[in-house]
Design a protein around this motif. Structure first.
Motif, short mmCIF file in Angstrom:
data_model
loop_
_atom_site.label_atom_id
_atom_site.label_comp_id
_atom_site.label_asym_id
_atom_site.label_seq_id
_atom_site.Cartn_x
_atom_site.Cartn_y
_atom_site.Cartn_z
N GLN A 17 0.84 -1.18 0.00
CA GLN A 17 0.00 0.00 0.00
C GLN A 17 0.89 1.24 0.00
O GLN A 17 1.91 1.26 0.68
CB GLN A 17 -0.87 0.05 1.26
N THR A 21 -2.00 5.73 2.16
CA THR A 21 -3.23 4.98 2.43
C THR A 21 -3.02 3.85 3.44
O THR A 21 -3.98 3.16 3.79
CB THR A 21 -3.80 4.36 1.13
N ARG A 55 -9.65 -2.37 -4.24
CA ARG A 55 -9.46 -0.92 -4.38
C ARG A 55 -8.66 -0.33 -3.21
O ARG A 55 -9.02 0.69 -2.64
CB ARG A 55 -10.81 -0.21 -4.50
N ASN A 57 -5.35 0.32 -3.64
CA ASN A 57 -4.19 0.92 -4.29
C ASN A 57 -2.90 0.16 -3.98
O ASN A 57 -1.84 0.75 -3.82
CB ASN A 57 -4.06 2.41 -3.91
N GLN A 59 0.35 -1.67 -4.66
CA GLN A 59 1.29 -1.44 -5.76
C GLN A 59 2.43 -2.43 -5.69
O GLN A 59 2.74 -2.97 -4.63
CB GLN A 59 1.83 -0.01 -5.68
N ASN A 80 -6.56 -2.96 -8.11
CA ASN A 80 -5.39 -2.38 -7.48
C ASN A 80 -4.40 -1.98 -8.57
O ASN A 80 -4.77 -1.88 -9.74
CB ASN A 80 -4.78 -3.37 -6.49
N ALA A 81 -3.17 -1.74 -8.20
CA ALA A 81 -2.14 -1.35 -9.17
C ALA A 81 -0.97 -2.34 -9.09
O ALA A 81 0.19 -1.95 -9.10
CB ALA A 81 -1.67 0.07 -8.90
N ASN A 104 -6.19 -5.40 -12.52
CA ASN A 104 -4.84 -4.95 -12.23
C ASN A 104 -4.13 -4.90 -13.58
O ASN A 104 -3.45 -5.85 -13.96
CB ASN A 104 -4.12 -5.92 -11.28
#
Length: 121
Positions: A17, A21, A55, A57, A59, A80-81, A104
């Motif tokens: 994360q 966040t 959701r 985020n 990464q 997400n990413a 993703n």
């Protein structure tokens, strides 16, 4: 020892994360991981068996260390990413019933052959 492995694997996911966040690490470490914001009901008999981080985020790569969570039956990391490929270590999650990493767009590569160990999907 099982609880330490479980916490370690979950923390590798926590660090995906962005700092803006993240739930404060001290908040997570001060309570039982079954009370962490992982899923509506993340545990069975004190063992994490469900992760729903939608959701959030997240990464970077899906952590190899998630393979340590051998009781997982649900892993949902949609919207997400996340980047890179799905690690082969997820093949160790032989109790998996639901696996979703959809939405993703930066995930790439092939589905690991080790996921063929999953007979409960």
């Amino acid at each position: 020892a099982e609880r330490i492995r479980q916490r370690y694997a979950l923390l590798t996911l926590w660090f995906r994360q962005p700092p803006s966040t993240q739930i404060k690490l001290t908040d997570w470490l001060s309570i039982d991981e079954c009370n962490w914001e992982l899923a509506p009901d993340p545990c069975s008999a004190g063992v994490v068996d469900a992760i729903h981080l939608i959701r959030r985020n997240l990464q970077g790569r899906i952590p190899d260390d998630l393979g340590l969570l051998t009781a997982l039956t649900w892993l949902v990391l949609i919207q997400n990413a996340l980047t890179g490929s799905i690690p082969s270590s997820v093949g160790q999650l032989t109790k998996m019933e639901w696996f979703d990493v959809g939405e993703n767009p930066l995930l790439s590569g092939t589905i690991p052959s080790e996921m063929s160990n999953w007979s409960n999907l």
